[in-house]
Design a protein around this motif. Structure first.
Motif, PDB file in Angstrom:
ATOM      1  N   SER A 193       0.839  -1.194   0.000  1.00  0.00           N
ATOM      2  CA  SER A 193       0.000   0.000   0.000  1.00  0.00           C
ATOM      3  C   SER A 193       0.880   1.254   0.000  1.00  0.00           C
ATOM      4  O   SER A 193       1.851   1.353   0.759  1.00  0.00           O
ATOM      5  CB  SER A 193      -0.901   0.015   1.236  1.00  0.00           C
ATOM      6  OG  SER A 193      -1.612   1.230   1.296  1.00  0.00           O
ATOM      7  N   SER A 194       0.533   2.201  -0.850  1.00  0.00           N
ATOM      8  CA  SER A 194       1.226   3.497  -0.861  1.00  0.00           C
ATOM      9  C   SER A 194       0.215   4.624  -0.657  1.00  0.00           C
ATOM     10  O   SER A 194       0.372   5.725  -1.191  1.00  0.00           O
ATOM     11  CB  SER A 194       2.001   3.682  -2.169  1.00  0.00           C
ATOM     12  OG  SER A 194       1.126   3.659  -3.286  1.00  0.00           O
ATOM     13  N   ASP A 195      -0.833   4.330   0.125  1.00  0.00           N
ATOM     14  CA  ASP A 195      -1.853   5.338   0.429  1.00  0.00           C
ATOM     15  C   ASP A 195      -1.217   6.524   1.155  1.00  0.00           C
ATOM     16  O   ASP A 195      -0.255   6.361   1.904  1.00  0.00           O
ATOM     17  CB  ASP A 195      -2.946   4.749   1.326  1.00  0.00           C
ATOM     18  CG  ASP A 195      -3.740   3.652   0.638  1.00  0.00           C
ATOM     19  OD1 ASP A 195      -3.641   3.534  -0.600  1.00  0.00           O
ATOM     20  OD2 ASP A 195      -4.445   2.909   1.342  1.00  0.00           O
ATOM     21  N   SER A 196      -1.776   7.686   0.923  1.00  0.00           N
ATOM     22  CA  SER A 196      -1.288   8.867   1.629  1.00  0.00           C
ATOM     23  C   SER A 196      -2.441   9.854   1.826  1.00  0.00           C
ATOM     24  O   SER A 196      -3.485   9.738   1.188  1.00  0.00           O
ATOM     25  CB  SER A 196      -0.147   9.530   0.848  1.00  0.00           C
ATOM     26  OG  SER A 196      -0.599   9.952  -0.424  1.00  0.00           O
ATOM     27  N   TYR A 197      -2.228  10.822   2.720  1.00  0.00           N
ATOM     28  CA  TYR A 197      -3.250  11.836   2.966  1.00  0.00           C
ATOM     29  C   TYR A 197      -3.542  12.597   1.680  1.00  0.00           C
ATOM     30  O   TYR A 197      -2.678  12.827   0.856  1.00  0.00           O
ATOM     31  CB  TYR A 197      -2.789  12.822   4.044  1.00  0.00           C
ATOM     32  CG  TYR A 197      -2.660  12.184   5.417  1.00  0.00           C
ATOM     33  CD1 TYR A 197      -3.754  11.584   6.011  1.00  0.00           C
ATOM     34  CD2 TYR A 197      -1.454  12.185   6.087  1.00  0.00           C
ATOM     35  CE1 TYR A 197      -3.645  10.999   7.263  1.00  0.00           C
ATOM     36  CE2 TYR A 197      -1.329  11.605   7.338  1.00  0.00           C
ATOM     37  CZ  TYR A 197      -2.428  11.017   7.918  1.00  0.00           C
ATOM     38  OH  TYR A 197      -2.321  10.444   9.145  1.00  0.00           O
ATOM     39  N   GLY A 198      -4.775  12.990   1.514  1.00  0.00           N
ATOM     40  CA  GLY A 198      -5.177  13.770   0.357  1.00  0.00           C
ATOM     41  C   GLY A 198      -5.704  12.923  -0.797  1.00  0.00           C
ATOM     42  O   GLY A 198      -6.287  13.452  -1.724  1.00  0.00           O
ATOM     43  N   LYS A 199      -5.514  11.614  -0.748  1.00  0.00           N
ATOM     44  CA  LYS A 199      -6.037  10.733  -1.794  1.00  0.00           C
ATOM     45  C   LYS A 199      -7.404  10.208  -1.370  1.00  0.00           C
ATOM     46  O   LYS A 199      -7.630   9.960  -0.186  1.00  0.00           O
ATOM     47  CB  LYS A 199      -5.107   9.544  -2.040  1.00  0.00           C
ATOM     48  CG  LYS A 199      -3.798   9.885  -2.693  1.00  0.00           C
ATOM     49  CD  LYS A 199      -3.002   8.608  -2.954  1.00  0.00           C
ATOM     50  CE  LYS A 199      -1.681   8.915  -3.620  1.00  0.00           C
ATOM     51  NZ  LYS A 199      -0.873   7.690  -3.808  1.00  0.00           N
ATOM     52  N   ASN A 200      -8.291  10.030  -2.320  1.00  0.00           N
ATOM     53  CA  ASN A 200      -9.578   9.419  -2.012  1.00  0.00           C
ATOM     54  C   ASN A 200      -9.685   8.042  -2.668  1.00  0.00           C
ATOM     55  O   ASN A 200     -10.755   7.606  -3.048  1.00  0.00           O
ATOM     56  CB  ASN A 200     -10.730  10.339  -2.427  1.00  0.00           C
ATOM     57  CG  ASN A 200     -10.736  10.611  -3.923  1.00  0.00           C
ATOM     58  OD1 ASN A 200      -9.834  10.184  -4.629  1.00  0.00           O
ATOM     59  ND2 ASN A 200     -11.752  11.318  -4.381  1.00  0.00           N
ATOM     60  N   TYR A 201      -8.539   7.386  -2.806  1.00  0.00           N
ATOM     61  CA  TYR A 201      -8.464   6.052  -3.404  1.00  0.00           C
ATOM     62  C   TYR A 201      -7.246   5.321  -2.832  1.00  0.00           C
ATOM     63  O   TYR A 201      -6.360   5.941  -2.260  1.00  0.00           O
ATOM     64  CB  TYR A 201      -8.350   6.145  -4.934  1.00  0.00           C
ATOM     65  CG  TYR A 201      -7.168   6.975  -5.395  1.00  0.00           C
ATOM     66  CD1 TYR A 201      -5.921   6.385  -5.601  1.00  0.00           C
ATOM     67  CD2 TYR A 201      -7.296   8.345  -5.595  1.00  0.00           C
ATOM     68  CE1 TYR A 201      -4.840   7.148  -5.993  1.00  0.00           C
ATOM     69  CE2 TYR A 201      -6.216   9.105  -5.997  1.00  0.00           C
ATOM     70  CZ  TYR A 201      -4.986   8.510  -6.203  1.00  0.00           C
ATOM     71  OH  TYR A 201      -3.914   9.259  -6.590  1.00  0.00           O
ATOM     72  N   HIS A 202      -7.239   4.016  -2.997  1.00  0.00           N
ATOM     73  CA  HIS A 202      -6.077   3.223  -2.587  1.00  0.00           C
ATOM     74  C   HIS A 202      -5.072   3.205  -3.721  1.00  0.00           C
ATOM     75  O   HIS A 202      -5.434   3.149  -4.896  1.00  0.00           O
ATOM     76  CB  HIS A 202      -6.485   1.781  -2.270  1.00  0.00           C
ATOM     77  CG  HIS A 202      -7.295   1.644  -1.027  1.00  0.00           C
ATOM     78  ND1 HIS A 202      -6.778   1.856   0.228  1.00  0.00           N
ATOM     79  CD2 HIS A 202      -8.597   1.329  -0.844  1.00  0.00           C
ATOM     80  CE1 HIS A 202      -7.715   1.669   1.128  1.00  0.00           C
ATOM     81  NE2 HIS A 202      -8.851   1.345   0.500  1.00  0.00           N
ATOM     82  N   SER A 203      -3.811   3.233  -3.376  1.00  0.00           N
ATOM     83  CA  SER A 203      -2.752   3.104  -4.376  1.00  0.00           C
ATOM     84  C   SER A 203      -1.740   2.086  -3.874  1.00  0.00           C
ATOM     85  O   SER A 203      -1.601   1.864  -2.670  1.00  0.00           O
ATOM     86  CB  SER A 203      -2.096   4.460  -4.656  1.00  0.00           C
ATOM     87  OG  SER A 203      -1.572   5.014  -3.466  1.00  0.00           O
ATOM     88  N   ASN A 204      -1.053   1.461  -4.808  1.00  0.00           N
ATOM     89  CA  ASN A 204      -0.124   0.387  -4.467  1.00  0.00           C
ATOM     90  C   ASN A 204       1.149   0.498  -5.278  1.00  0.00           C
ATOM     91  O   ASN A 204       1.163   1.090  -6.364  1.00  0.00           O
ATOM     92  CB  ASN A 204      -0.779  -0.974  -4.738  1.00  0.00           C
ATOM     93  CG  ASN A 204      -2.014  -1.175  -3.906  1.00  0.00           C
ATOM     94  OD1 ASN A 204      -1.938  -1.411  -2.721  1.00  0.00           O
ATOM     95  ND2 ASN A 204      -3.175  -1.055  -4.543  1.00  0.00           N
ATOM     96  N   VAL A 205       2.207  -0.107  -4.744  1.00  0.00           N
ATOM     97  CA  VAL A 205       3.481  -0.234  -5.449  1.00  0.00           C
ATOM     98  C   VAL A 205       3.950  -1.676  -5.315  1.00  0.00           C
ATOM     99  O   VAL A 205       3.478  -2.419  -4.438  1.00  0.00           O
ATOM    100  CB  VAL A 205       4.560   0.730  -4.891  1.00  0.00           C
ATOM    101  CG1 VAL A 205       4.165   2.182  -5.122  1.00  0.00           C
ATOM    102  CG2 VAL A 205       4.820   0.469  -3.420  1.00  0.00           C
ATOM    103  N   ALA A 206       4.862  -2.061  -6.178  1.00  0.00           N
ATOM    104  CA  ALA A 206       5.403  -3.423  -6.134  1.00  0.00           C
ATOM    105  C   ALA A 206       6.396  -3.562  -4.994  1.00  0.00           C
ATOM    106  O   ALA A 206       7.235  -2.689  -4.763  1.00  0.00           O
ATOM    107  CB  ALA A 206       6.081  -3.755  -7.462  1.00  0.00           C
ATOM    108  N   GLY A 207       6.292  -4.671  -4.297  1.00  0.00           N
ATOM    109  CA  GLY A 207       7.235  -4.994  -3.231  1.00  0.00           C
ATOM    110  C   GLY A 207       8.219  -6.049  -3.717  1.00  0.00           C
ATOM    111  O   GLY A 207       8.679  -5.995  -4.861  1.00  0.00           O
ATOM    112  N   LEU A 208       8.469  -7.029  -2.889  1.00  0.00           N
ATOM    113  CA  LEU A 208       9.390  -8.106  -3.245  1.00  0.00           C
ATOM    114  C   LEU A 208       8.782  -9.010  -4.315  1.00  0.00           C
ATOM    115  O   LEU A 208       7.556  -9.129  -4.423  1.00  0.00           O
ATOM    116  CB  LEU A 208       9.709  -8.952  -2.005  1.00  0.00           C
ATOM    117  CG  LEU A 208      10.420  -8.229  -0.861  1.00  0.00           C
ATOM    118  CD1 LEU A 208      10.529  -9.164   0.337  1.00  0.00           C
ATOM    119  CD2 LEU A 208      11.791  -7.757  -1.300  1.00  0.00           C
ATOM    120  N   GLN A 209       9.642  -9.649  -5.102  1.00  0.00           N
ATOM    121  CA  GLN A 209       9.152 -10.609  -6.087  1.00  0.00           C
ATOM    122  C   GLN A 209       8.434 -11.742  -5.373  1.00  0.00           C
ATOM    123  O   GLN A 209       8.871 -12.202  -4.320  1.00  0.00           O
ATOM    124  CB  GLN A 209      10.306 -11.188  -6.909  1.00  0.00           C
ATOM    125  CG  GLN A 209      10.889 -10.229  -7.900  1.00  0.00           C
ATOM    126  CD  GLN A 209      11.908 -10.906  -8.808  1.00  0.00           C
ATOM    127  OE1 GLN A 209      12.011 -12.126  -8.884  1.00  0.00           O
ATOM    128  NE2 GLN A 209      12.680 -10.085  -9.501  1.00  0.00           N
TER     129      GLN A 209
END
Length: 142
Positions: A40-56
């Motif tokens: 998860s890369s959620d942060s304040y000010g967003k009204n949606y969930h966002s994600n980034v890739a972690g480990l393979q």
């Protein structure tokens, strides 16, 4: 419209730290999953969930015919269970040179937890092994 047909007949190599043993003649199926953990890369000010890739988060399942002859499936696989150092290379076309249209999918440091033998009266014995984790690279150089 461009089309491409792929007739499955892979070359499958496996080994302890490098994939050197050809088990293609004992393999009846393979499922290759190349992926990453979802972070998860959620942060304040967003009204949606966002994600980034972690480990393979890779996984390969191989369906193999059971053979107890020297240098066949049982002899090859029994020493790989539980090591965490398994290497597997799968190439789509077993005879063509490695290239952009025939990449060598190479996985290293994979873990095989068990070696389940499936048998039934009048049927060929099989192993369905799953290797998970590890690192994935793709080779397209001949």
């Amino acid at each position: 419209m461009a089309t491409s047909t792929y007739l499955s007949n892979c070359k499958v190599l496996i080994g302890a730290t490098t994939a050197t043993v050809d088990i293609s003649d004992q393999c009846q199926g393979a499922v290759v999953t190349i992926g990453y953990d979802q972070l998860s890369s959620d942060s304040y000010g967003k009204n949606y969930h966002s994600n980034v890739a972690g480990l393979q988060a890779n996984e390969i399942t191989l369906d193999l015919y059971a053979s107890f002859a020297a240098s066949e499936t049982y002899a090859t696989l029994k020493s790989l269970v539980g090591t965490g150092t398994v290497a597997i290379t799968i190439t789509p076309d077993p005879v063509a040179a490695v290239s952009a249209t025939n990449p060598a999918l190479t996985f290293t440091e994979m873990f095989i937890a068990s070696l389940p033998l499936t048998t039934a009266v009048g049927a060929l014995g099989t192993y369905s092994i799953t290797a998970s984790g590890g690192s994935y690279t793709e080779d397209i150089t001949p």
